[in-house]
Design a protein around this motif. Sequence first.
Motif, PDB file in Angstrom:
ATOM      1  N   ALA A 120       0.855  -0.193  -3.449  1.00 48.40           N
ATOM      2  CA  ALA A 120       0.763   0.283  -2.186  1.00 48.40           C
ATOM      3  C   ALA A 120      -0.670  -0.163  -1.753  1.00 48.40           C
ATOM      4  O   ALA A 120      -0.599  -0.395  -0.315  1.00 48.40           O
ATOM      5  CB  ALA A 120       0.974   1.922  -2.394  1.00 48.40           C
ATOM      6  N   ASP A 121      -1.603   0.079  -2.366  1.00 46.73           N
ATOM      7  CA  ASP A 121      -3.072  -0.317  -1.742  1.00 46.73           C
ATOM      8  C   ASP A 121      -2.925  -1.979  -1.727  1.00 46.73           C
ATOM      9  O   ASP A 121      -3.527  -2.114  -0.140  1.00 46.73           O
ATOM     10  CB  ASP A 121      -3.963  -0.116  -3.068  1.00 46.73           C
ATOM     11  N   CYS A 129       1.428   4.233  13.362  1.00 49.29           N
ATOM     12  CA  CYS A 129       3.150   4.175  13.152  1.00 49.29           C
ATOM     13  C   CYS A 129       3.622   3.416  12.302  1.00 49.29           C
ATOM     14  O   CYS A 129       4.580   3.639  11.635  1.00 49.29           O
ATOM     15  CB  CYS A 129       3.405   4.315  14.547  1.00 49.29           C
ATOM     16  N   HIS A 130       2.977   2.259  12.400  1.00 46.21           N
ATOM     17  CA  HIS A 130       3.429   1.082  11.708  1.00 46.21           C
ATOM     18  C   HIS A 130       3.337   1.192   9.897  1.00 46.21           C
ATOM     19  O   HIS A 130       4.217   0.859   9.304  1.00 46.21           O
ATOM     20  CB  HIS A 130       2.694  -0.283  12.007  1.00 46.21           C
ATOM     21  N   LEU A 131       2.429   1.702   9.606  1.00 49.80           N
ATOM     22  CA  LEU A 131       2.078   1.937   8.266  1.00 49.80           C
ATOM     23  C   LEU A 131       2.803   3.164   7.772  1.00 49.80           C
ATOM     24  O   LEU A 131       3.132   2.954   6.800  1.00 49.80           O
ATOM     25  CB  LEU A 131       0.609   2.445   8.066  1.00 49.80           C
ATOM     26  N   LYS A 132       3.081   4.014   8.779  1.00 53.85           N
ATOM     27  CA  LYS A 132       3.937   5.309   8.152  1.00 53.85           C
ATOM     28  C   LYS A 132       5.241   4.791   8.010  1.00 53.85           C
ATOM     29  O   LYS A 132       6.165   5.722   7.332  1.00 53.85           O
ATOM     30  CB  LYS A 132       3.718   6.436   9.137  1.00 53.85           C
ATOM     31  N   THR A 133       5.937   3.459   8.423  1.00 52.91           N
ATOM     32  CA  THR A 133       7.080   3.227   8.347  1.00 52.91           C
ATOM     33  C   THR A 133       7.347   2.970   6.817  1.00 52.91           C
ATOM     34  O   THR A 133       8.604   2.919   6.279  1.00 52.91           O
ATOM     35  CB  THR A 133       7.433   2.058   8.910  1.00 52.91           C
ATOM     36  N   LYS A 155      -8.028   1.978   1.884  1.00 59.96           N
ATOM     37  CA  LYS A 155      -8.864   3.227   2.827  1.00 59.96           C
ATOM     38  C   LYS A 155     -10.270   2.729   3.040  1.00 59.96           C
ATOM     39  O   LYS A 155     -10.992   3.212   3.986  1.00 59.96           O
ATOM     40  CB  LYS A 155      -9.067   4.175   1.721  1.00 59.96           C
ATOM     41  N   ASP A 156     -11.085   1.914   2.221  1.00 63.53           N
ATOM     42  CA  ASP A 156     -12.411   1.461   2.767  1.00 63.53           C
ATOM     43  C   ASP A 156     -12.331   0.442   4.008  1.00 63.53           C
ATOM     44  O   ASP A 156     -13.229   0.699   4.831  1.00 63.53           O
ATOM     45  CB  ASP A 156     -12.975   0.826   1.548  1.00 63.53           C
ATOM     46  N   LEU A 157     -11.369  -0.260   3.988  1.00 65.26           N
ATOM     47  CA  LEU A 157     -11.082  -1.150   5.121  1.00 65.26           C
ATOM     48  C   LEU A 157     -10.812  -0.278   6.349  1.00 65.26           C
ATOM     49  O   LEU A 157     -11.704  -0.503   7.327  1.00 65.26           O
ATOM     50  CB  LEU A 157     -10.106  -2.198   4.792  1.00 65.26           C
ATOM     51  N   TRP A 158     -10.050   0.666   6.258  1.00 68.47           N
ATOM     52  CA  TRP A 158      -9.911   1.258   7.294  1.00 68.47           C
ATOM     53  C   TRP A 158     -10.924   2.328   7.924  1.00 68.47           C
ATOM     54  O   TRP A 158     -10.928   2.362   9.176  1.00 68.47           O
ATOM     55  CB  TRP A 158      -8.501   2.307   6.815  1.00 68.47           C
ATOM     56  N   GLU A 191       3.958   5.310   1.831  1.00 64.02           N
ATOM     57  CA  GLU A 191       3.115   5.070   0.497  1.00 64.02           C
ATOM     58  C   GLU A 191       1.819   4.406   1.079  1.00 64.02           C
ATOM     59  O   GLU A 191       0.685   4.343   0.635  1.00 64.02           O
ATOM     60  CB  GLU A 191       3.898   4.313  -0.537  1.00 64.02           C
ATOM     61  N   MET A 192       2.030   3.572   1.981  1.00 66.55           N
ATOM     62  CA  MET A 192       0.646   2.626   2.668  1.00 66.55           C
ATOM     63  C   MET A 192       0.049   3.815   3.075  1.00 66.55           C
ATOM     64  O   MET A 192      -1.308   3.584   3.094  1.00 66.55           O
ATOM     65  CB  MET A 192       1.205   1.557   3.418  1.00 66.55           C
ATOM     66  N   TRP A 193       0.414   4.450   4.224  1.00 68.27           N
ATOM     67  CA  TRP A 193      -0.311   5.343   4.882  1.00 68.27           C
ATOM     68  C   TRP A 193      -0.979   6.605   3.826  1.00 68.27           C
ATOM     69  O   TRP A 193      -2.237   6.867   4.002  1.00 68.27           O
ATOM     70  CB  TRP A 193       0.500   6.281   5.868  1.00 68.27           C
ATOM     71  N   ILE A 194      -0.293   6.754   2.891  1.00 67.05           N
ATOM     72  CA  ILE A 194      -0.819   7.972   1.886  1.00 67.05           C
ATOM     73  C   ILE A 194      -2.209   7.199   1.168  1.00 67.05           C
ATOM     74  O   ILE A 194      -3.170   7.818   1.057  1.00 67.05           O
ATOM     75  CB  ILE A 194       0.294   8.501   0.680  1.00 67.05           C
ATOM     76  N   VAL A 195      -1.924   6.069   0.629  1.00 69.23           N
ATOM     77  CA  VAL A 195      -3.030   5.483  -0.176  1.00 69.23           C
ATOM     78  C   VAL A 195      -4.318   5.110   0.796  1.00 69.23           C
ATOM     79  O   VAL A 195      -5.305   5.164   0.373  1.00 69.23           O
ATOM     80  CB  VAL A 195      -2.621   4.158  -0.848  1.00 69.23           C
ATOM     81  N   ILE A 196      -4.135   4.805   2.349  1.00 69.98           N
ATOM     82  CA  ILE A 196      -5.289   4.832   3.102  1.00 69.98           C
ATOM     83  C   ILE A 196      -5.798   6.354   3.216  1.00 69.98           C
ATOM     84  O   ILE A 196      -7.220   6.140   3.307  1.00 69.98           O
ATOM     85  CB  ILE A 196      -4.852   4.224   4.319  1.00 69.98           C
ATOM     86  N   GLN A 197      -5.057   7.302   3.185  1.00 68.28           N
ATOM     87  CA  GLN A 197      -5.697   8.596   3.555  1.00 68.28           C
ATOM     88  C   GLN A 197      -6.314   9.062   2.253  1.00 68.28           C
ATOM     89  O   GLN A 197      -7.502   9.527   2.185  1.00 68.28           O
ATOM     90  CB  GLN A 197      -4.660   9.694   3.822  1.00 68.28           C
ATOM     91  N   THR A 198      -5.647   8.801   1.125  1.00 63.84           N
ATOM     92  CA  THR A 198      -6.188   9.381  -0.403  1.00 63.84           C
ATOM     93  C   THR A 198      -7.199   8.355  -1.040  1.00 63.84           C
ATOM     94  O   THR A 198      -8.227   8.897  -1.779  1.00 63.84           O
ATOM     95  CB  THR A 198      -4.893   9.713  -1.156  1.00 63.84           C
TER      96      THR A 198
END
Length: 203
Positions: free
Chosen positions: A83-84, A41-45, A110-113, A48-55
Amino acid sequence: MPDSHQNEDLQSSVTWEGFSTARPPLFSGEDFAYWKDRMECHLKTQVEMWIVIQTGFTIPFDNDGLPLTCERWDAATRKKIEADAKATQTLQCGLTKEELNRIGPFISAKDLWNKLNELHEGTSDTKVSKRDLLLNKLYNIRMMDRESASGLHAQIQDLLNGLHAIDQKIKNHDVIRYALKAFPKNTLWASMVDAYKVSRDLC
């Protein structure tokens, strides 16, 4: 009445525990599923951070197979790199030093997540074992002597959170049946459970 210093200490404590909307929730090694939901939820605020973690993102290469130097980054590349970096920093700020050290080296947010999830949720094989264990506990859960209904609810919710963390879905209808079966068969609880079953057509 508390003085100003006590109020400041209280505010600092609350912020440190993760109740600030500006600061990522802190994970110290316990209840990963709870922390993961809050961190998502925090990342989705800042989506662009959530997108780069997913992609994921890696710096583009030139014709010689070498990463482009910073002076050759175009606007789109700069935006993704920013963003990354923001996502990586947010995740790092949400982990204690001990947790971050357990993950080891990583190359992107993404690698960290992904490494964090694998560390606390396991591989696909361990997820199956964990799923079977949690489902068995949920199916066989029983209210203990002198336990309150809220205490039973907390136990069930902990199991559901664990299943949610490994993407195991449970239908609400089934959760209700497991919960009703958990109540003792004495006269008081039995009459209440029977009344609920009738009202919900669960008989």
